[in-house]
Scaffold this motif. Structure first.
Motif, PDB file in Angstrom:
ATOM      1  N   ARG A   1       0.855  -1.183   0.000  1.00 45.75           N
ATOM      2  CA  ARG A   1       0.000   0.000   0.000  1.00 45.75           C
ATOM      3  C   ARG A   1       0.888   1.228   0.000  1.00 45.75           C
ATOM      4  O   ARG A   1       1.972   1.210   0.556  1.00 45.75           O
ATOM      5  CB  ARG A   1      -0.910   0.008   1.241  1.00 45.75           C
ATOM      6  CG  ARG A   1      -1.971  -1.099   1.223  1.00 45.75           C
ATOM      7  CD  ARG A   1      -2.814  -1.094   2.486  1.00 45.75           C
ATOM      8  NE  ARG A   1      -2.145  -1.766   3.588  1.00 45.75           N
ATOM      9  CZ  ARG A   1      -2.749  -2.092   4.734  1.00 45.75           C
ATOM     10  NH1 ARG A   1      -4.022  -1.797   4.910  1.00 45.75           N
ATOM     11  NH2 ARG A   1      -2.086  -2.702   5.687  1.00 45.75           N
ATOM     12  N   ASN A   2       0.401   2.308  -0.604  1.00 46.22           N
ATOM     13  CA  ASN A   2       1.195   3.523  -0.713  1.00 46.22           C
ATOM     14  C   ASN A   2       1.408   4.131   0.676  1.00 46.22           C
ATOM     15  O   ASN A   2       0.457   4.357   1.428  1.00 46.22           O
ATOM     16  CB  ASN A   2       0.496   4.524  -1.634  1.00 46.22           C
ATOM     17  CG  ASN A   2       1.390   5.690  -1.988  1.00 46.22           C
ATOM     18  OD1 ASN A   2       1.741   6.497  -1.148  1.00 46.22           O
ATOM     19  ND2 ASN A   2       1.749   5.786  -3.263  1.00 46.22           N
TER      20      ASN A   2
ATOM     21  N   HIS B   1      14.917   5.191  -5.781  1.00 45.72           N
ATOM     22  CA  HIS B   1      14.404   4.024  -5.063  1.00 45.72           C
ATOM     23  C   HIS B   1      13.904   2.989  -6.066  1.00 45.72           C
ATOM     24  O   HIS B   1      13.237   3.341  -7.044  1.00 45.72           O
ATOM     25  CB  HIS B   1      13.272   4.428  -4.115  1.00 45.72           C
ATOM     26  CG  HIS B   1      12.934   3.360  -3.129  1.00 45.72           C
ATOM     27  ND1 HIS B   1      12.127   2.296  -3.446  1.00 45.72           N
ATOM     28  CD2 HIS B   1      13.309   3.169  -1.836  1.00 45.72           C
ATOM     29  CE1 HIS B   1      12.004   1.499  -2.395  1.00 45.72           C
ATOM     30  NE2 HIS B   1      12.724   2.006  -1.407  1.00 45.72           N
ATOM     31  N   PRO B   2      14.218   1.711  -5.842  1.00 43.37           N
ATOM     32  CA  PRO B   2      13.839   0.688  -6.831  1.00 43.37           C
ATOM     33  C   PRO B   2      12.341   0.416  -6.899  1.00 43.37           C
ATOM     34  O   PRO B   2      11.876  -0.154  -7.893  1.00 43.37           O
ATOM     35  CB  PRO B   2      14.606  -0.556  -6.361  1.00 43.37           C
ATOM     36  CG  PRO B   2      14.840  -0.320  -4.905  1.00 43.37           C
ATOM     37  CD  PRO B   2      15.035   1.150  -4.752  1.00 43.37           C
ATOM     38  N   ASP B   3      11.588   0.815  -5.887  1.00 41.31           N
ATOM     39  CA  ASP B   3      10.143   0.538  -5.880  1.00 41.31           C
ATOM     40  C   ASP B   3       9.421   1.701  -5.201  1.00 41.31           C
ATOM     41  O   ASP B   3       8.860   1.567  -4.115  1.00 41.31           O
ATOM     42  CB  ASP B   3       9.874  -0.770  -5.133  1.00 41.31           C
ATOM     43  CG  ASP B   3       8.414  -1.182  -5.169  1.00 41.31           C
ATOM     44  OD1 ASP B   3       7.691  -0.767  -6.101  1.00 41.31           O
ATOM     45  OD2 ASP B   3       7.985  -1.920  -4.248  1.00 41.31           O
ATOM     46  N   PRO B   4       9.414   2.873  -5.833  1.00 38.98           N
ATOM     47  CA  PRO B   4       8.887   4.061  -5.150  1.00 38.98           C
ATOM     48  C   PRO B   4       7.371   4.060  -5.028  1.00 38.98           C
ATOM     49  O   PRO B   4       6.661   3.478  -5.848  1.00 38.98           O
ATOM     50  CB  PRO B   4       9.361   5.204  -6.050  1.00 38.98           C
ATOM     51  CG  PRO B   4       9.505   4.595  -7.407  1.00 38.98           C
ATOM     52  CD  PRO B   4       9.963   3.190  -7.163  1.00 38.98           C
TER      53      PRO B   4
ATOM     54  N   ASP C   1      14.778  17.949  -9.978  1.00 43.98           N
ATOM     55  CA  ASP C   1      13.603  18.435 -10.690  1.00 43.98           C
ATOM     56  C   ASP C   1      12.480  17.393 -10.619  1.00 43.98           C
ATOM     57  O   ASP C   1      12.711  16.194 -10.835  1.00 43.98           O
ATOM     58  CB  ASP C   1      13.938  18.692 -12.169  1.00 43.98           C
ATOM     59  CG  ASP C   1      14.941  19.824 -12.362  1.00 43.98           C
ATOM     60  OD1 ASP C   1      15.133  20.609 -11.424  1.00 43.98           O
ATOM     61  OD2 ASP C   1      15.520  19.906 -13.469  1.00 43.98           O
ATOM     62  N   GLY C   2      11.259  17.869 -10.314  1.00 48.28           N
ATOM     63  CA  GLY C   2      10.100  17.000 -10.309  1.00 48.28           C
ATOM     64  C   GLY C   2       9.895  16.194  -9.047  1.00 48.28           C
ATOM     65  O   GLY C   2       8.875  15.494  -8.923  1.00 48.28           O
ATOM     66  N   HIS C   3      10.808  16.242  -8.116  1.00 45.55           N
ATOM     67  CA  HIS C   3      10.643  15.478  -6.873  1.00 45.55           C
ATOM     68  C   HIS C   3       9.433  16.008  -6.104  1.00 45.55           C
ATOM     69  O   HIS C   3       9.260  17.225  -5.979  1.00 45.55           O
ATOM     70  CB  HIS C   3      11.916  15.600  -6.027  1.00 45.55           C
ATOM     71  CG  HIS C   3      11.960  14.684  -4.858  1.00 45.55           C
ATOM     72  ND1 HIS C   3      12.096  13.324  -4.972  1.00 45.55           N
ATOM     73  CD2 HIS C   3      11.884  14.937  -3.518  1.00 45.55           C
ATOM     74  CE1 HIS C   3      12.105  12.777  -3.760  1.00 45.55           C
ATOM     75  NE2 HIS C   3      11.978  13.733  -2.871  1.00 45.55           N
ATOM     76  N   PRO C   4       8.563  15.119  -5.573  1.00 44.21           N
ATOM     77  CA  PRO C   4       7.325  15.598  -4.948  1.00 44.21           C
ATOM     78  C   PRO C   4       7.508  16.305  -3.615  1.00 44.21           C
ATOM     79  O   PRO C   4       6.627  17.054  -3.185  1.00 44.21           O
ATOM     80  CB  PRO C   4       6.492  14.320  -4.779  1.00 44.21           C
ATOM     81  CG  PRO C   4       7.492  13.215  -4.738  1.00 44.21           C
ATOM     82  CD  PRO C   4       8.603  13.646  -5.648  1.00 44.21           C
TER      83      PRO C   4
END
Length: 414
Positions: A103-104, A149-152, A192-195
């Motif tokens: 789950r996120n 990260h391999p599984d963000p 750039d673009g990182h949340p």
């Protein structure tokens, strides 16, 4: 001015929570107090403290309180990171968030409720301890939201803001009035673009935390003794102020270390002293917390090589050169007021908009803002930074005592 260390137990690293030994903890804290430090940052491992979404282990929480009490007996205040999360290249996530229960971490309603109660519980358990500084939501938890990260757990900037606000509110409910904050690795400032964004870092929570690691390309590009390398922490402190609404918002240099081989062992003391002295030349610095207290034991496998030797102390409690440098600085600063001169010259930071900062890579090592700031610093200018949107705002400039503004292009001209 506060000086502390990120507490990495000499016996068992953070796995010590599995076999908690209060006497061993006391011995570690004795060695840190002997360096003249006044606080430690402590890392409970989230899966061990909350192995099930509705089970927060009372014994584990009680051991955290015991550690805080032992620190207080030695004159050490305690800051606690909640969601570990990620430390030293390892992810520590509870099974109820992974694989079959994937789950996120930032948006799933049940995960959010579990995190919220966990953070509130830890804060509440320590709320009556006078030496409890406050909670940090987690250690660089932004790394779960994006590459590399391999599984963000992918999220938007708005979802990151909502998560931060909700978790900070949970900490405040548990321990009202303490210094609750969040801490990201430098993707928030440079990618750039990182949340997770500079605006979130500099505006949410009781203080801004910066983590300065020169293995991010700084030491590789500029060398271990370069101006950029020895001033990297100071640069991040000043960069954070460009986004701060409060001109005197406290900034906590929460992580900084001397990673080999990027900083050779024979330069560790010099780098430590230079980094801290340069950071102390920044107004509104709350404190410096070195990474880390004790080396990682060589008996533990699979750490990146640079992680093993970052301690101020070795595994037997012996003081290393970086530890001696920190001890000398704490002695020098004991009883002194931190009042550096104002930084009257500001470099303009244009990232395409303050909120999303879509072009924030100009602030990263090699970027136009970074390069210009380093060039000015090498000339002895002591620059600060100001957002392009505020570069003509006389009231804002006056609140920060800025009297001269220049752009990176102007710095680069002959």
């Amino acid at each position: 001015m506060r000086f502390g260390a990120n507490y990495t137990p000499a016996q068992g690293w953070f796995h010590h929570w599995l076999d908690f030994d209060l006497d061993a903890v006391r011995a570690d804290l004795d060695s840190l107090a002997a360096l003249g430090l006044d606080h430690v940052r402590v890392f409970p491992l989230w899966p061990l403290f909350q192995p099930n979404r509705t089970l927060i282990r009372p014994r584990a929480v009680g051991q955290l309180v015991q550690l805080a009490d032992a620190a207080a007996e030695r004159g050490l205040d305690v800051a606690v990171d909640g969601l570990q999360g990620h430390v030293s290249s390892f992810d520590f996530l509870p099974a109820w968030t992974r694989t079959w229960h994937r789950r996120n971490l930032f948006t799933d309603p049940e995960v959010l409720a579990g995190q919220e109660e966990y953070l509130r519980t830890l804060a509440a358990a320590l709320s009556d301890r006078p030496g409890f500084l406050g909670m940090t939501l987690g250690n660089e938890i932004n790394q779960f939201s994006d590459r590399p990260h391999p599984d963000p757990d992918r999220i938007t900037r708005g979802q990151a803001t909502a998560w931060l606000e909700r978790m900070l509110a949970a900490c405040e409910r548990g321990a009202p009035g303490r210094m609750h904050l969040h801490a990201e690795y430098d993707a928030a400032w440079y990618r750039d673009g990182h949340p997770f964004t500079p605006a979130q870092a500099a505006r949410l929570g009781a203080a801004t935390a910066v983590h300065s690691w020169v293995f991010d390309g700084t030491a590789q590009r500029y060398g271990p003794a370069g101006t950029a390398t020895e001033h990297h922490a100071a640069y991040l402190i000043e960069l954070s102020k460009a986004w701060a609404v409060d001109p005197h918002r406290p900034v906590w240099l929460q992580e900084v270390g001397a990673p080999a081989p990027h900083i050779p062992e024979d330069r560790a003391a010099r780098f430590t002293e230079a980094t801290v002295v340069n950071a102390l030349d920044c107004p509104d610095l709350w404190g410096v917390t070195w990474w880390c207290s004790h080396d990682v034991a060589r008996s533990l496998a699979d750490f990146p090589e640079l992680e093993y030797g970052l301690g101020l102390l070795d595994n037997d409690g012996g003081v290393k050169p970086a530890g001696a440098a920190i001890a000398a600085l704490t002695e020098e600063w004991r009883g002194r007021t931190h009042r550096p001169a104002v930084r009257g010259t500001a470099l303009v930071v244009d990232v395409g908009g303050a909120e999303a900062a879509p072009y924030r890579s100009v602030c990263a090592p090699g970027g136009a803002v970074f390069e210009a700031w380093v060039k000015l610093t090498a000339q002895g200018v002591r620059p600060s930074l100001v957002l392009a949107e505020l570069a003509d705002d006389k009231e804002h400039l006056a609140s920060r005592h800025i009297t001269e503004v220049c752009t990176p292009d102007e710095v680069d001209r002959p």
